[in-house]
Write a protein that holds these residues in place. Sequence first.
Motif, mmCIF file in Angstrom:
data_model
loop_
_atom_site.group_PDB
_atom_site.id
_atom_site.type_symbol
_atom_site.label_atom_id
_atom_site.label_comp_id
_atom_site.label_asym_id
_atom_site.label_seq_id
_atom_site.Cartn_x
_atom_site.Cartn_y
_atom_site.Cartn_z
ATOM 1 N N HIS A 269 15.423 51.775 49.081
ATOM 2 C CA HIS A 269 16.492 52.067 48.137
ATOM 3 C C HIS A 269 16.440 53.538 47.765
ATOM 4 N N GLY A 270 17.591 54.163 47.611
ATOM 5 C CA GLY A 270 17.663 55.542 47.167
ATOM 6 C C GLY A 270 18.960 55.790 46.431
ATOM 7 N N VAL A 271 18.937 56.740 45.514
ATOM 8 C CA VAL A 271 20.155 57.104 44.791
ATOM 9 C C VAL A 271 20.079 58.586 44.423
ATOM 10 N N HIS A 272 21.209 59.267 44.589
ATOM 11 C CA HIS A 272 21.315 60.665 44.186
ATOM 12 C C HIS A 272 22.667 60.841 43.522
ATOM 13 N N SER A 273 22.652 61.455 42.333
ATOM 14 C CA SER A 273 23.885 61.617 41.573
ATOM 15 C C SER A 273 24.031 63.042 41.076
ATOM 16 N N LEU A 274 25.236 63.563 41.195
ATOM 17 C CA LEU A 274 25.596 64.882 40.687
ATOM 18 C C LEU A 274 26.588 64.686 39.559
ATOM 19 N N HIS A 275 26.225 65.119 38.374
ATOM 20 C CA HIS A 275 27.062 64.878 37.205
ATOM 21 C C HIS A 275 28.447 65.492 37.394
ATOM 22 N N GLY A 276 29.462 64.682 37.247
ATOM 23 C CA GLY A 276 30.837 65.127 37.391
ATOM 24 C C GLY A 276 31.321 65.221 38.821
ATOM 25 N N ARG A 277 30.447 64.977 39.805
ATOM 26 C CA ARG A 277 30.822 65.206 41.209
ATOM 27 C C ARG A 277 30.671 63.978 42.104
ATOM 28 N N GLY A 278 29.710 63.112 41.842
ATOM 29 C CA GLY A 278 29.620 61.927 42.679
ATOM 30 C C GLY A 278 28.210 61.437 42.904
#
Length: 345
Positions: A121-130
């Motif tokens: 499992h992995g997750v990467h998030s950019l605030h306001g971008r996706g």
Amino acid sequence: MNDSLVVEAGDVHWLRADVALAAAARRQAAQLARRLCFPEDRVARLELCVTEMATNLLKHAHDGSLALRVVRTAGRAAVECLSLDSGPGIHDLGRALLDGTSTAGSLGIGMGAIGRLADVHGVHSLHGRGTVVLARFWDDGRAPAPGAVAAGGLTRPISGEQMCGDTWAVRTAGDHGPDARLVMMCDGLGHGPLAARAAEHAAAAFRDSTRTGPVDLLQQVHQQLRGTRGAAVAVALIDVAARRVRLTGSGNVTAVVATADTRQGLPSMPGIVGVQMGRPRVFEAAFPPGACLVMHTDGLSDRWRPADFPGLFAQDPVVTAAQILNQAAVRRDDAGVVVAAHGQR
């Protein structure tokens, strides 16, 4: 499967976020799993996971897609599920991964459930971008031990087409050491079936070749693409023992050695592989532990910078590839990214 092949693009099933997404994702994921002879209890876990991913997209994202594909490596197989969206991003990722957390008035079990259900499992998030979320299910429930170089990628066809003219593949290069890897990125000219045919020829030539020098391998691909419309192709050799990467290419393929805050480009020469290719040249760069080789086609802008993606290059290479595609795609064209990461083994 060729014993030297580590992983390749394969077919990717893209599902757009709409009211039917959850049902379509369950059906497609179950079909892929049953083709791999998954036991029914693992099929059920996969169905639950993709339902959670689809539900999260519909509840929280501005727009998004699910990408499902089969991964084969070293006699093993997995179903890989990716969720990509264009925002608003996850403000507090650590909190979102805890069960019982919700920003939409629901039970908030989605992100936590995905992490528990999947083998990887992995997750990467950019605030306001996706945000990009990865869930990978292996046929026997056991993820392979990580090697010195991990690799993965993602392709997406032009809007309105089912076949993608971009492809990638990774295989071993044993005479350069057990951890050495050859990486190919290919962009078949144009789009649709004829571009996909050129890409398939390039992938087959790369897969079946016994050559391990980038120039020799590119020239062999060039011969195999005769009679097709041709392609832009780049081939890189990752020499782990020497901590170097050497690349040769012809046509518009971007290749970058990236760390968390640095970027070094490795250029390709003008030409069309299979049609008219000039004399190949080899370009080199250092490839220390923690570095990633990122190769992508011109369906993505080459103006991205590592600083635009905090935390991304420590992720699974598939998450890295998906987020770069998610953020850097410049038009609804064929797009492909492959990432090879030098980890500490």
